[in-house]
Design an enzyme around this catalytic site. Structure first.
Site, PDB file in Angstrom:
ATOM      1  N   CYS A 219      -2.809  32.737  13.324  1.00  0.00           N
ATOM      2  CA  CYS A 219      -3.791  33.289  14.255  1.00  0.00           C
ATOM      3  C   CYS A 219      -4.722  32.156  14.665  1.00  0.00           C
ATOM      4  O   CYS A 219      -4.416  30.987  14.417  1.00  0.00           O
ATOM      5  CB  CYS A 219      -4.531  34.489  13.670  1.00  0.00           C
ATOM      6  SG  CYS A 219      -5.605  34.117  12.286  1.00  0.00           S
TER       7      CYS A 219
ATOM      8  N   CYS B  53      -2.246  36.930  16.789  1.00  0.00           N
ATOM      9  CA  CYS B  53      -3.262  36.715  17.824  1.00  0.00           C
ATOM     10  C   CYS B  53      -2.544  36.393  19.124  1.00  0.00           C
ATOM     11  O   CYS B  53      -1.648  35.538  19.157  1.00  0.00           O
ATOM     12  CB  CYS B  53      -4.174  35.568  17.404  1.00  0.00           C
ATOM     13  SG  CYS B  53      -5.242  34.954  18.705  1.00  0.00           S
TER      14      CYS B  53
ATOM     15  N   CYS C 120       1.553  28.280  19.591  1.00  0.00           N
ATOM     16  CA  CYS C 120       2.039  28.048  18.232  1.00  0.00           C
ATOM     17  C   CYS C 120       3.062  26.918  18.240  1.00  0.00           C
ATOM     18  O   CYS C 120       3.980  26.917  19.068  1.00  0.00           O
ATOM     19  CB  CYS C 120       2.665  29.326  17.678  1.00  0.00           C
ATOM     20  SG  CYS C 120       3.030  29.255  15.914  1.00  0.00           S
TER      21      CYS C 120
END
Length: 254
Positions: A119, A193, A200
């Site tokens: 997140c 998130c 990511c």
């Protein structure tokens, strides 16, 4: 003898439609946006939206506004609601088919898999998920968490909710940056998130990507928000267990 005009249970009427079944199957693995579902199923976006609305009206699917783009929404399948509706449908056919979904045994053993929860701040959602999965698997699964912009410390309400609701202590844990985990093998990368899903980092060997669109409880503020978030994550972790226990390749289907 049942009347020939007796209607099928609502769950069966909803789920029996081929496109709606495909939508349910797709959302069983990850929260997704309308355009992603349309591309995945090769269907017009307005048609997908129409059937998603029917699933929402039936209480099987929910939607959260994206924290990355408030004009967009992520759709989430309520697996507990689906399980109960399916059990009720069996009981409608014959009382002997009644099943208690809460009585389903959890896996006792897990293969050697690695799971990363990601997140933004690594101070609430991802650390809650990390602690719960490690606890539920008895440490058999290698689980870590990280953030794209880690906070200085874990949020005190995240520490409190895990201690009070689950008897778990993470008071000594510190947020870590996702970059410190780059290069490590992961079998599952689970983003919690909407913002971090887009940034990511990639990991070796193509781990399976899963998204849980969960609002940041710190943005809402107050312990009740953390309690709701922890309950949501606990339910998702419970449904993740049989997926992790199944011997599949990292990039394969659930």
């Amino acid at each position: 003898m049942a009347s020939t005009g007796q209607a099928a249970p609502p769950f069966l009427r909803l789920a029996a439609h081929p496109l709606r079944w495909c939508l349910l199957s797709s959302l069983a693995g990850s929260d997704l946006r309308v355009r992603e579902l349309a591309a995945l199923l090769d269907q017009p976006q307005n048609l997908v939206s129409y059937h998603l609305r029917l699933l929402r009206d039936g209480g099987l699917v929910t939607a959260n506004r994206s924290s990355l783009d408030g004009r967009d929404s992520y759709y989430h399948l309520d697996l507990d609601r689906c399980g109960q509706a399916l059990a009720d449908s069996g009981a409608d056919l014959h009382p002997a088919l009644r099943r208690d979904i809460a009585a389903v045994d959890r896996p006792e053993r897990f293969p050697a898999v690695a799971v990363l929860f990601a997140c933004t701040g690594n101070s609430a959602r991802s650390v809650i998920a990390e602690a719960l999965l490690r606890h539920e698997t008895g440490g058999q699964v290698r689980v870590v968490s990280g953030g794209s912009h880690p906070k200085p410390a874990v949020h005190p309400d995240a520490v409190r909710v895990l201690r009070e609701k689950f008897d778990l202590d993470i008071a000594d844990q510190r947020p870590r940056h996702l970059d410190t985990l780059a290069g490590q093998r992961q079998d599952y990368v689970i983003t919690l998130c909407d913002k971090v899903r887009e940034i990511c980092p990639e990991f070796p060997d193509h781990p399976r990507q899963i998204h849980w669109s969960i609002p940041d409880p710190a943005a809402v503020g107050g312990y009740p928000a953390f309690a709701r978030t922890a309950a949501d994550i606990a339910a998702r972790v419970r449904h993740l267990l049989p997926v992790l226990a199944r011997p599949t390749s990292a990039g394969g289907p659930p």
